[in-house]
Design an enzyme around this catalytic site. Structure first.
Site, mmCIF file in Angstrom:
data_model
loop_
_atom_site.group_PDB
_atom_site.id
_atom_site.type_symbol
_atom_site.label_atom_id
_atom_site.label_comp_id
_atom_site.label_asym_id
_atom_site.label_seq_id
_atom_site.Cartn_x
_atom_site.Cartn_y
_atom_site.Cartn_z
ATOM 1 N N ARG A 114 0.817 -1.222 0.000
ATOM 2 C CA ARG A 114 0.000 0.000 0.000
ATOM 3 C C ARG A 114 0.851 1.273 0.000
ATOM 4 O O ARG A 114 0.401 2.336 0.411
ATOM 5 C CB ARG A 114 -0.977 0.014 1.186
ATOM 6 C CG ARG A 114 -2.040 -1.072 1.108
ATOM 7 C CD ARG A 114 -3.194 -0.765 2.036
ATOM 8 N NE ARG A 114 -4.256 -1.747 1.859
ATOM 9 C CZ ARG A 114 -4.428 -2.817 2.642
ATOM 10 N NH1 ARG A 114 -3.586 -3.021 3.652
ATOM 11 N NH2 ARG A 114 -5.414 -3.651 2.430
ATOM 12 N N LYS A 136 3.077 11.999 -10.694
ATOM 13 C CA LYS A 136 2.371 11.080 -11.586
ATOM 14 C C LYS A 136 3.225 9.833 -11.818
ATOM 15 O O LYS A 136 4.405 9.936 -12.154
ATOM 16 C CB LYS A 136 2.082 11.743 -12.934
ATOM 17 C CG LYS A 136 0.897 12.680 -12.939
ATOM 18 C CD LYS A 136 0.595 13.125 -14.362
ATOM 19 C CE LYS A 136 -0.616 14.022 -14.438
ATOM 20 N NZ LYS A 136 -0.906 14.438 -15.831
ATOM 21 N N GLU A 178 10.078 18.861 -24.181
ATOM 22 C CA GLU A 178 9.275 19.019 -22.967
ATOM 23 C C GLU A 178 9.596 20.336 -22.265
ATOM 24 O O GLU A 178 8.710 21.019 -21.737
ATOM 25 C CB GLU A 178 9.522 17.842 -22.027
ATOM 26 C CG GLU A 178 8.437 17.591 -21.016
ATOM 27 C CD GLU A 178 7.144 17.031 -21.610
ATOM 28 O OE1 GLU A 178 6.106 17.714 -21.451
ATOM 29 O OE2 GLU A 178 7.166 15.949 -22.200
ATOM 30 N N LYS A 220 6.415 23.987 -12.743
ATOM 31 C CA LYS A 220 5.609 22.799 -12.432
ATOM 32 C C LYS A 220 5.263 22.741 -10.949
ATOM 33 O O LYS A 220 4.133 22.395 -10.575
ATOM 34 C CB LYS A 220 6.329 21.525 -12.862
ATOM 35 C CG LYS A 220 5.427 20.293 -12.740
ATOM 36 C CD LYS A 220 5.912 19.124 -13.551
ATOM 37 C CE LYS A 220 4.856 18.031 -13.618
ATOM 38 N NZ LYS A 220 5.286 16.886 -14.441
ATOM 39 N N GLU A 230 -4.846 17.247 -10.798
ATOM 40 C CA GLU A 230 -5.245 17.637 -12.154
ATOM 41 C C GLU A 230 -6.751 17.821 -12.294
ATOM 42 O O GLU A 230 -7.378 17.368 -13.247
ATOM 43 C CB GLU A 230 -4.743 16.596 -13.173
ATOM 44 C CG GLU A 230 -4.596 17.154 -14.581
ATOM 45 C CD GLU A 230 -3.894 16.199 -15.523
ATOM 46 O OE1 GLU A 230 -4.597 15.465 -16.238
ATOM 47 O OE2 GLU A 230 -2.647 16.186 -15.545
ATOM 48 N N ARG A 234 -3.759 22.304 -13.415
ATOM 49 C CA ARG A 234 -2.669 21.399 -13.802
ATOM 50 C C ARG A 234 -2.826 20.899 -15.233
ATOM 51 O O ARG A 234 -1.864 20.451 -15.862
ATOM 52 C CB ARG A 234 -2.578 20.216 -12.823
ATOM 53 C CG ARG A 234 -1.390 19.309 -13.112
ATOM 54 C CD ARG A 234 -1.105 18.298 -12.026
ATOM 55 N NE ARG A 234 0.011 17.444 -12.397
ATOM 56 C CZ ARG A 234 0.665 16.645 -11.569
ATOM 57 N NH1 ARG A 234 0.317 16.577 -10.299
ATOM 58 N NH2 ARG A 234 1.669 15.900 -11.998
ATOM 59 N N ASN A 238 -0.595 19.665 -19.954
ATOM 60 C CA ASN A 238 -0.851 18.733 -21.047
ATOM 61 C C ASN A 238 -0.765 19.402 -22.417
ATOM 62 O O ASN A 238 -1.139 18.789 -23.425
ATOM 63 C CB ASN A 238 -2.231 18.083 -20.875
ATOM 64 C CG ASN A 238 -2.296 17.189 -19.660
ATOM 65 O OD1 ASN A 238 -1.368 16.427 -19.387
ATOM 66 N ND2 ASN A 238 -3.392 17.287 -18.907
ATOM 67 N N HIS A 241 0.036 17.406 -25.518
ATOM 68 C CA HIS A 241 0.028 15.991 -25.182
ATOM 69 C C HIS A 241 -1.178 15.226 -25.718
ATOM 70 O O HIS A 241 -1.084 14.023 -25.956
ATOM 71 C CB HIS A 241 0.144 15.805 -23.669
ATOM 72 C CG HIS A 241 1.521 16.035 -23.155
ATOM 73 N ND1 HIS A 241 2.175 17.254 -23.281
ATOM 74 C CD2 HIS A 241 2.404 15.208 -22.537
ATOM 75 C CE1 HIS A 241 3.382 17.149 -22.741
ATOM 76 N NE2 HIS A 241 3.542 15.925 -22.287
ATOM 77 N N HIS A 245 0.387 12.233 -27.555
ATOM 78 C CA HIS A 245 0.162 10.844 -27.122
ATOM 79 C C HIS A 245 -0.524 10.025 -28.206
ATOM 80 O O HIS A 245 -0.180 8.849 -28.421
ATOM 81 C CB HIS A 245 -0.689 10.822 -25.851
ATOM 82 C CG HIS A 245 0.079 11.132 -24.606
ATOM 83 N ND1 HIS A 245 -0.535 11.376 -23.393
ATOM 84 C CD2 HIS A 245 1.409 11.225 -24.365
ATOM 85 C CE1 HIS A 245 0.387 11.611 -22.475
ATOM 86 N NE2 HIS A 245 1.568 11.537 -23.045
ATOM 87 N N HIS A 257 8.682 10.307 -27.257
ATOM 88 C CA HIS A 257 7.671 11.142 -26.597
ATOM 89 C C HIS A 257 7.945 12.633 -26.768
ATOM 90 O O HIS A 257 7.048 13.398 -27.137
ATOM 91 C CB HIS A 257 7.609 10.798 -25.106
ATOM 92 C CG HIS A 257 6.685 11.669 -24.332
ATOM 93 N ND1 HIS A 257 5.314 11.645 -24.496
ATOM 94 C CD2 HIS A 257 6.924 12.628 -23.391
ATOM 95 C CE1 HIS A 257 4.757 12.533 -23.700
ATOM 96 N NE2 HIS A 257 5.709 13.148 -23.010
#
Length: 357
Positions: A114, A136, A178, A220, A230, A234, A238, A241, A245, A257
């Site tokens: 956990r 993330k 990026e 960030k 998000e 936030r 993206n 993206h 993606h 990427h």
């Protein structure tokens, strides 16, 4: 040494830019290392010196960092090794590698017992500037990028720029792709600096690399502090993206990427223009930095229907509608924007055409 604090609602942690040899984690004895095989072969002495700092149980798991291995299968192997070596909740899981390694190892850390402590040591420019920050973690699923994952903050992020010296040019360009994203999310002086210093950054000028990393991480951190999960602001991270993606997935990850994000940002700019949100003069201003990437990104051909199919499954969608992040000025970005299939295809087509010989 440089330190940047990330203060989110669930955890506070530091991003440290310093040599790995200077960093101590004395509160942990047992450590499980998930290490990119290639990085280990290139930097074995540095990594082994760091491993020796831990006085308890130490296990190394060597990872082949490909998009295919960013998977449940690989996570299961990591979990099995943790269990077979009797690691408890007091263990520290350490990722040493790029974004694929950090995302996969971080996800494993988030679900083992956990959740156990996680240290991220990004070894690529892309991971150091973006994916290692913000909590993330995740894996790919059924051909969809990062579709399974969790929000799980590291105990710390350590960036040692010596790792960048062995990066192939494609990985440097991915990182700069990026990094460029952040230059559209703040005042245009950052964007101008990237244009001015582009060739120095491609050449990995250490002083300039550290400067832009600090700027990206600070942006960030500020965003994540206001919206960790998000739910709102936030989403600006993206930018590029949704397109990127989908293009990556449609090409079965034959395009890296960071390169896909550059094409995706260009598509977002064209879409913003096509929908009337920005005039031609602003479009051309946005594209100035993008064109610096042209010598480094090979021409691609995509199946537009396949791209749209992947977009329709994007995890950022709401109410079965594809959502886009569209800038209207530097530091001023709209989220959750919609567009017709025709407008989306036209924008992507123009973006892809930018990179034709």
């Amino acid at each position: 040494m440089k330190e940047i604090s990330v203060n989110s609602k669930s955890d506070n942690y530091k991003v440290i830019i310093d040599s790995l040899e200077s960093v101590e984690f004395v509160t942990f004895n047992d450590a499980f290392f998930v290490i990119d095989k290639n990085v280990y072969n290139l930097h074995k002495k540095k990594i082994e010196r760091f491993i020796k700092k831990f006085k308890g149980k130490k296990v190394k798991y060597f990872f082949t960092a490909t998009e295919k291995n960013k998977s449940f299968n690989e996570v299961n192997k990591i979990l099995a090794e943790l269990l077979n070596n009797s690691f408890g909740r007091d263990a520290l899981l350490i990722a040493i590698g790029g974004g694929i390694t950090g995302d996969t190892a971080g996800f494993a850390a988030s679900i083992y017992n956990r959740g156990i402590a996680f240290l991220n040591i990004p070894t690529t420019l892309l991971a150091a500037s973006d994916s290692a920050i913000g909590g993330k973690t995740g894996i790919n699923f059924n051909g969809l990028k990062n579709h399974i994952g969790s929000f799980y903050n590291p105990k710390s992020v350590v960036i040692d720029t010596e790792f960048f010296t062995t990066l192939p040019i494609d990985e440097v360009i991915c990182g700069l792709g990026e990094i460029s994203k952040y230059s559209y999310l703040t005042e245009n002086s950052f964007n101008n600096d990237l244009i001015k210093n582009f060739h120095s950054l491609v050449g990995l000028d250490e002083e300039k690399i550290v400067e832009v990393l600090e700027q990206c991480i600070s942006v960030k951190a500020s965003v994540v502090e206001n919206d960790e999960k998000e739910g709102g602001v936030r989403k600006i991270l993206n930018l590029g993206h949704t397109f990127g993606h989908a293009v990556e997935s449609s090409l079965t990850y034959k395009l890296k990427h960071g390169q896909a994000v550059v094409i995706g940002m260009a598509a977002a700019f064209y879409l913003s223009n096509g929908l009337g949100y920005i005039p031609e003069i602003k479009l051309n201003e946005f594209l100035t930095l993008i064109t610096r990437f042209r010598p480094y990104i090979k021409p691609i051909k995509v199946d537009f229907d396949k791209v749209m199919s992947y977009m329709s499954k994007d995890k950022k969608n709401r109410n079965s509608k594809i959502k886009f992040v569209l800038p209207i000025d530097f530091g001023l970005t709209m989220i959750d924007m919609e567009a017709s299939v025709k407008d989306v295809k036209d924008a992507l087509s123009k973006a892809i055409s930018l990179f034709k010989n």
